[in-house]
Write a protein that holds these residues in place. Structure first.
Motif, mmCIF file in Angstrom:
data_model
loop_
_atom_site.group_PDB
_atom_site.id
_atom_site.type_symbol
_atom_site.label_atom_id
_atom_site.label_comp_id
_atom_site.label_asym_id
_atom_site.label_seq_id
_atom_site.Cartn_x
_atom_site.Cartn_y
_atom_site.Cartn_z
ATOM 1 N N LEU A 153 0.840 -1.208 0.000
ATOM 2 C CA LEU A 153 0.000 0.000 0.000
ATOM 3 C C LEU A 153 0.872 1.253 0.000
ATOM 4 N N PRO A 154 0.790 2.067 -1.075
ATOM 5 C CA PRO A 154 1.647 3.260 -1.149
ATOM 6 C C PRO A 154 1.122 4.391 -0.273
ATOM 7 N N ASP A 155 1.992 5.316 0.056
ATOM 8 C CA ASP A 155 1.597 6.511 0.800
ATOM 9 C C ASP A 155 1.065 7.555 -0.179
ATOM 10 N N GLY A 156 0.459 8.605 0.385
ATOM 11 C CA GLY A 156 -0.007 9.695 -0.455
ATOM 12 C C GLY A 156 -1.478 9.982 -0.290
ATOM 13 N N PRO A 157 -2.001 10.931 -1.088
ATOM 14 C CA PRO A 157 -3.420 11.309 -0.981
ATOM 15 C C PRO A 157 -4.332 10.185 -1.479
ATOM 16 N N ILE A 158 -5.618 10.293 -1.115
ATOM 17 C CA ILE A 158 -6.583 9.272 -1.529
ATOM 18 C C ILE A 158 -7.600 9.808 -2.534
ATOM 19 N N MET A 159 -7.482 11.084 -2.891
ATOM 20 C CA MET A 159 -8.388 11.620 -3.922
ATOM 21 C C MET A 159 -7.722 12.789 -4.641
ATOM 22 N N HIS A 160 -8.137 12.997 -5.883
ATOM 23 C CA HIS A 160 -7.567 14.073 -6.695
ATOM 24 C C HIS A 160 -8.048 15.427 -6.219
ATOM 25 N N GLU A 161 -9.332 15.535 -5.894
ATOM 26 C CA GLU A 161 -9.906 16.796 -5.445
ATOM 27 C C GLU A 161 -10.867 16.518 -4.302
ATOM 28 N N SER A 162 -10.563 17.061 -3.108
ATOM 29 C CA SER A 162 -11.355 16.774 -1.914
ATOM 30 C C SER A 162 -12.597 17.646 -1.774
ATOM 31 N N LYS A 163 -12.657 18.773 -2.491
ATOM 32 C CA LYS A 163 -13.800 19.678 -2.365
ATOM 33 C C LYS A 163 -14.827 19.367 -3.465
ATOM 34 N N PRO A 164 -16.028 18.894 -3.079
ATOM 35 C CA PRO A 164 -17.043 18.519 -4.086
ATOM 36 C C PRO A 164 -17.416 19.651 -5.033
ATOM 37 N N ALA A 165 -17.485 20.883 -4.524
ATOM 38 C CA ALA A 165 -17.868 22.006 -5.375
ATOM 39 C C ALA A 165 -16.828 22.244 -6.472
ATOM 40 N N LYS A 166 -15.550 22.152 -6.096
ATOM 41 C CA LYS A 166 -14.489 22.346 -7.091
ATOM 42 C C LYS A 166 -14.473 21.190 -8.089
ATOM 43 N N LEU A 167 -14.689 19.962 -7.582
ATOM 44 C CA LEU A 167 -14.743 18.807 -8.474
ATOM 45 C C LEU A 167 -15.894 18.942 -9.460
ATOM 46 N N LEU A 168 -17.037 19.415 -8.984
ATOM 47 C CA LEU A 168 -18.193 19.581 -9.869
ATOM 48 C C LEU A 168 -17.929 20.623 -10.940
ATOM 49 N N SER A 169 -17.203 21.690 -10.588
ATOM 50 C CA SER A 169 -16.879 22.708 -11.589
ATOM 51 C C SER A 169 -15.961 22.142 -12.666
ATOM 52 N N LEU A 170 -15.057 21.232 -12.276
ATOM 53 C CA LEU A 170 -14.196 20.571 -13.258
ATOM 54 C C LEU A 170 -15.018 19.676 -14.185
ATOM 55 N N LEU A 171 -15.993 18.999 -13.611
ATOM 56 C CA LEU A 171 -16.828 18.096 -14.404
ATOM 57 C C LEU A 171 -17.707 18.871 -15.380
ATOM 58 N N LYS A 172 -18.156 20.063 -14.989
ATOM 59 C CA LYS A 172 -19.016 20.864 -15.875
ATOM 60 C C LYS A 172 -18.256 21.343 -17.102
ATOM 61 N N GLU A 173 -16.941 21.483 -16.980
ATOM 62 C CA GLU A 173 -16.140 21.938 -18.117
ATOM 63 C C GLU A 173 -15.685 20.786 -19.010
ATOM 64 N N ALA A 174 -15.990 19.566 -18.610
ATOM 65 C CA ALA A 174 -15.562 18.402 -19.384
ATOM 66 C C ALA A 174 -16.554 18.076 -20.478
#
Length: 410
Positions: free
Chosen positions: A285-306
């Motif tokens: 099991l490697p170390d490090g973060p478990i998600m690319h973007e932790s804030k749902p609002a920011k993640l949703l804004s990324l998805l809207k531009e996709a």
């Protein structure tokens, strides 16, 4: 003059003590022998794909995991991977390993549940109770990791929502020791019983040729001798770092029958395989973060531009689980979403399995592919006057294709 043979039609279902979900099978029998069968899935389709069009990708995650309660995380992973494919969102290495651990824990509990239900269908209640007792250990670990025994809610686009803490890691390692110590007893109790062998061996046979012809997937296909497993042929998540070989009867028993016993054997051996995979993932099991973007609002804004179309197939406990999606730039909700659960493919083989079998074996044959009826396609049209008609397969395919063409050009 000898009397001609007469056949009779006997219905099984839609509610039957040996079936987990509503399904109707009309068996055409000559005495006790089944000569033909016609199967109709139960009308429990919930319109999840249609509901998803009114939701954004983050909200659809919780719809996806409710397609099937037994392999809910498999549907989550397939869905979030399809969104990640369409948007190019990366997944941290640690999250990939945690996803893999959860997928294999889910495979363990799914296969043990199926094995127990198979014993119950045979009337072997003591083995059924033993299987349910064994299954509790992995369910406790899943609850410790996610807070739930089913519909875990830990998957997210670009990672996972919960990490493996030292307490959870200890519970996982204890579970591995428990199964390595106790599971072989369940295997021996079932496979060494002569009555169980008599009820399973040469029952519901699906040859390798017919498995290919009717597009069987997962343990159903592997039990017929096909070396096919997406974890091996198209590795994803942490499987890219692991060597996962398809479990096929010929490697252990020296011969393939393609019957219910082989389907039982493959699933039981895959429990051992999953325990080994979980062990390797915990050790690496490697170390490090478990998600690319932790804030749902920011993640949703990324998805809207996709914008784009994505596709993903993973090896769920029952076989290939395929999701496809289209996102339109500037729109919050998804444009369309298609899901093909493994039962779609495996159910096509039922008529072959039933041929020349005994009536008493019908529930066991139906359950041998581990069907999820609520995942299967069907549609009942009800007009304003309340009358209903059943849409045929050909009509449904045409309607689906027409709808997809319309959505593709939106």
């Amino acid at each position: 003059m000898a009397e001609e043979n007469k056949t009779y039609t006997i219905p099984i279902g839609p509610v039957h003590v040996g079936l987990k979900e509503p399904i109707t099978a009309w068996l055409q029998v000559d005495g006790e022998r089944i000569v033909d069968v016609r199967i109709r899935p139960g009308a429990i389709h919930r319109g999840i794909e249609y509901m998803a069009r009114e939701r954004n990708p983050i909200q659809v995650i919780y719809l996806a995991e409710r397609i099937c309660g037994i392999c809910s995380f498999a549907h989550i992973v397939s869905f979030v991977r399809v969104v990640e494919d369409a948007t190019g969102i990366p997944v941290p290495p640690r999250a990939k390993y945690i996803r893999t651990i959860l997928l294999e824990l889910e495979r363990i509990h799914s296969h043990i549940l199926w094995a127990g239900v198979a014993c119950y269908t045979l009337g072997y209640d003591s083995a059924f109770n033993l299987g349910m007792l064994l299954r509790e250990k992995v369910m406790d670990v899943l609850e410790a990791m996610t807070g739930n025994r089913v519909n875990y809610g830990v998957g997210t686009i670009g990672g996972v929502r919960r990490d493996i803490t030292p307490k959870v890691a200890k519970a996982i390692n204890e579970m591995l020791d428990y199964y390595n110590r106790e599971f072989s007893y369940f295997y021996n109790v079932v496979t060494e019983d002569p009555i169980v062998k008599a009820r399973m061996r040469n029952v519901g046979v699906l040859s390798k040729e017919n498995a290919i012809r009717y597009c069987a997937v997962g343990p159903t296909a592997r039990a017929s001798g096909l070396r096919m497993d997406l974890r091996w042929s198209s590795p994803y998540e942490a499987y890219e770092d692991l060597e996962v070989e398809p479990v096929v009867p010929q490697d252990y028993l020296g011969k393939v029958h393609g019957d219910v016993f082989d389907r039982f054997f493959v699933r039981v051996m895959e429990v051992y395989q999953s325990l080994d995979i979980v062990k390797k993932c915990m050790d690496g099991l490697p170390d490090g973060p478990i998600m690319h973007e932790s804030k749902p609002a920011k993640l949703l804004s990324l998805l809207k531009e996709a914008e784009g179309v994505g596709q993903s197939s993973i090896e769920a406990p029952r076989g290939d689980d395929t999701h496809a999606i289209k996102l339109t730039k500037g729109e919050e909700n998804i444009t369309w979403w298609k899901v093909r659960a493994p039962t779609y493919a495996n159910a096509m083989s039922w008529p072959i399995m039933f041929k020349d079998q005994e009536i008493a074996d019908a529930p066991l044959i139906i359950n041998s592919i581990d069907p999820c009826i609520s995942c299967m396609e069907r549609m009942l049209v009800v007009d304003e006057k309340g009358s209903s008609t059943m849409t045929t397969k050909e009509e449904l395919i045409k309607l689906c294709r027409d709808k997809t063409r319309r959505l593709m050009h939106r």
